[in-house]
Design an enzyme around this catalytic site. Structure first.
Site, PDB file in Angstrom:
ATOM      1  N   ASP A 254       0.787  -1.257   0.000  1.00  0.00           N
ATOM      2  CA  ASP A 254       0.000   0.000   0.000  1.00  0.00           C
ATOM      3  C   ASP A 254       0.811   1.296   0.000  1.00  0.00           C
ATOM      4  OD1 ASP A 254      -1.919  -1.943   0.243  1.00  0.00           O
ATOM      5  OD2 ASP A 254      -2.742  -1.252   2.138  1.00  0.00           O
TER       6      ASP A 254
ATOM      7  N   GLU B   1      -4.715  -0.805  -1.283  1.00  0.00           N
ATOM      8  CA  GLU B   1      -6.019  -0.886  -0.611  1.00  0.00           C
ATOM      9  C   GLU B   1      -6.959   0.102  -1.288  1.00  0.00           C
ATOM     10  OE1 GLU B   1      -6.094   0.022   3.596  1.00  0.00           O
ATOM     11  OE2 GLU B   1      -8.276  -0.007   3.646  1.00  0.00           O
TER      12      GLU B   1
ATOM     13  N   LYS C  69      -6.781  -4.802  -3.101  1.00  0.00           N
ATOM     14  CA  LYS C  69      -7.437  -5.488  -1.972  1.00  0.00           C
ATOM     15  C   LYS C  69      -8.444  -4.549  -1.315  1.00  0.00           C
ATOM     16  CE  LYS C  69      -3.607  -4.494   1.235  1.00  0.00           C
ATOM     17  NZ  LYS C  69      -4.255  -3.545   2.115  1.00  0.00           N
TER      18      LYS C  69
ATOM     19  N   LYS D  42      -7.758  -4.821   4.842  1.00  0.00           N
ATOM     20  CA  LYS D  42      -6.429  -4.509   5.363  1.00  0.00           C
ATOM     21  C   LYS D  42      -5.454  -5.631   5.015  1.00  0.00           C
ATOM     22  CE  LYS D  42      -8.177  -0.808   7.167  1.00  0.00           C
ATOM     23  NZ  LYS D  42      -8.107   0.406   6.335  1.00  0.00           N
TER      24      LYS D  42
ATOM     25  N   VAL E 180       3.260   0.232   4.209  1.00  0.00           N
ATOM     26  CA  VAL E 180       2.525   0.969   5.255  1.00  0.00           C
ATOM     27  C   VAL E 180       1.098   0.420   5.386  1.00  0.00           C
ATOM     28  CG1 VAL E 180       3.875   3.047   4.848  1.00  0.00           C
ATOM     29  CG2 VAL E 180       1.729   2.756   3.601  1.00  0.00           C
ATOM     30  N   THR E 181       0.494   0.663   6.569  1.00  0.00           N
ATOM     31  CA  THR E 181       1.148   1.074   7.784  1.00  0.00           C
ATOM     32  C   THR E 181       1.510  -0.181   8.580  1.00  0.00           C
ATOM     33  OG1 THR E 181      -0.949   1.276   9.009  1.00  0.00           O
ATOM     34  CG2 THR E 181      -0.147   3.249   7.908  1.00  0.00           C
TER      35      THR E 181
ATOM     36  N   CYS F 130      -2.154  -2.579   7.718  1.00  0.00           N
ATOM     37  CA  CYS F 130      -2.145  -3.489   6.569  1.00  0.00           C
ATOM     38  C   CYS F 130      -0.912  -4.390   6.513  1.00  0.00           C
ATOM     39  CB  CYS F 130      -2.301  -2.690   5.278  1.00  0.00           C
ATOM     40  SG  CYS F 130      -3.971  -2.012   5.126  1.00  0.00           S
TER      41      CYS F 130
ATOM     42  N   GLN G  74       8.047 -14.328  21.548  1.00  0.00           N
ATOM     43  CA  GLN G  74       7.695 -15.751  21.643  1.00  0.00           C
ATOM     44  C   GLN G  74       8.367 -16.563  20.530  1.00  0.00           C
ATOM     45  OE1 GLN G  74       3.381 -16.305  22.967  1.00  0.00           O
ATOM     46  NE2 GLN G  74       3.282 -14.278  21.999  1.00  0.00           N
TER      47      GLN G  74
HETATM   48  C1  C5J Z   1      -3.074   0.581   5.578  1.00  0.00           C
HETATM   49  C2  C5J Z   1      -4.774   1.797   6.764  1.00  0.00           C
HETATM   50  N1  C5J Z   1      -2.587   0.415   4.348  1.00  0.00           N
HETATM   51  N2  C5J Z   1      -3.928   2.199   7.720  1.00  0.00           N
HETATM   52  N3  C5J Z   1      -4.330   1.094   5.684  1.00  0.00           N
HETATM   53  O1  C5J Z   1      -2.414   0.311   6.556  1.00  0.00           O
HETATM   54  O2  C5J Z   1      -5.958   2.088   6.837  1.00  0.00           O
END
Ligand code: C5J
Length: 226
Positions: free
Chosen positions: A24, A72, A129, A132, A157-158, A162, A202
């Protein structure tokens, strides 16, 4: 296998079965006037990783290894956008509303595009997509399986939205996942730090993380062969 120094321990990368996944890196999240900014975020934080993501793309292109870019966004009629997503919060502009870069988070609008400096090249996979995570309603798992890919290197990102969602989904589907620490960013520094810590905890419950320099050092020999 190639050993990459990573956290919480060495990541064994399969040179025959590794793809880069860039999540993204769209104008809507990184430039002023997009979806990220409409939610009240400081988008300049995300722009800072662009040079490192570009170096990562260059590295995979020199090696001739597969690259996946995700975006996205929703269909123009928003039929793939659940009302619960569109109506959440109280932003000045919502998904589908018109902003300075066109309709927010809608396919085909200027804000939907990947930043020009990171633009996909011919032959690279671009996955649109609605969610997320990168597997929901995309068919991506089948595509990766058909290509015999088992190892995924993540950037984008972020970090905690996502990227983390996609990495967790990939981990559940059996991919060995490595997140490049300085090629991912969040609007919230504490959330990025927490996500890296969660992934590593873990015994690497979701995968591994490492700085770009470690991956680059590990792949230098491969590059020489290319
Ligand atoms: C992504 C969002 N790409 N933060 N989308 O992380 O809404």
């Amino acid at each position: 296998m190639i050993d990459v120094q990573a956290n919480p321990y060495t990541y064994n990368l399969d040179p025959e079965a590794t793809a880069l996944v860039v999540i993204d890196m769209q104008r809507d999240f990184i430039e002023p006037g997009g979806f990220g900014a409409a939610l009240g975020n400081d988008v300049a934080r995300l722009a800072a990783i662009v040079p490192t993501v570009a170096r990562l793309l260059d590295l995979f292109r020199r090696l001739g290894w597969p690259i996946v870019h995700t975006r996205e966004a929703h269909l123009p009629d928003l039929s793939d956008c659940p009302p619960s997503k569109r109506l959440r919060g109280d932003p000045p502009l919502r998904i589908g509303d018109v902003g300075p870069m066109g309709r927010l988070l809608v396919r085909g609008e200027p804000g939907h595009q990947i930043l020009p400096e990171l633009a996909p090249k011919p032959g690279e996979l671009v996955v649109d997509k609605p969610g997320k995570g990168m597997f929901w309603a995309t068919g991506l798992h089948e595509t990766l399986e058909a290509r015999g890919l088992t190892h995924l290197v993540f950037a984008g990102v972020t970090t905690e939205v996502c990227v983390q969602t996609s990495m967790r989904e990939a981990n559940d589907r059996g991919y060995a996942c490595l997140l490049i620490e300085d090629a991912t960013e969040s609007y919230f520094p504490a959330f990025k730090a927490a996500t890296l810590a969660m992934i590593q905890a873990q015994g690497g419950i979701v995968g591994w993380t490492t700085p770009f320099a470690s991956l680059h050092a590990a792949l230098a020999k491969e590059e020489g062969r290319g």
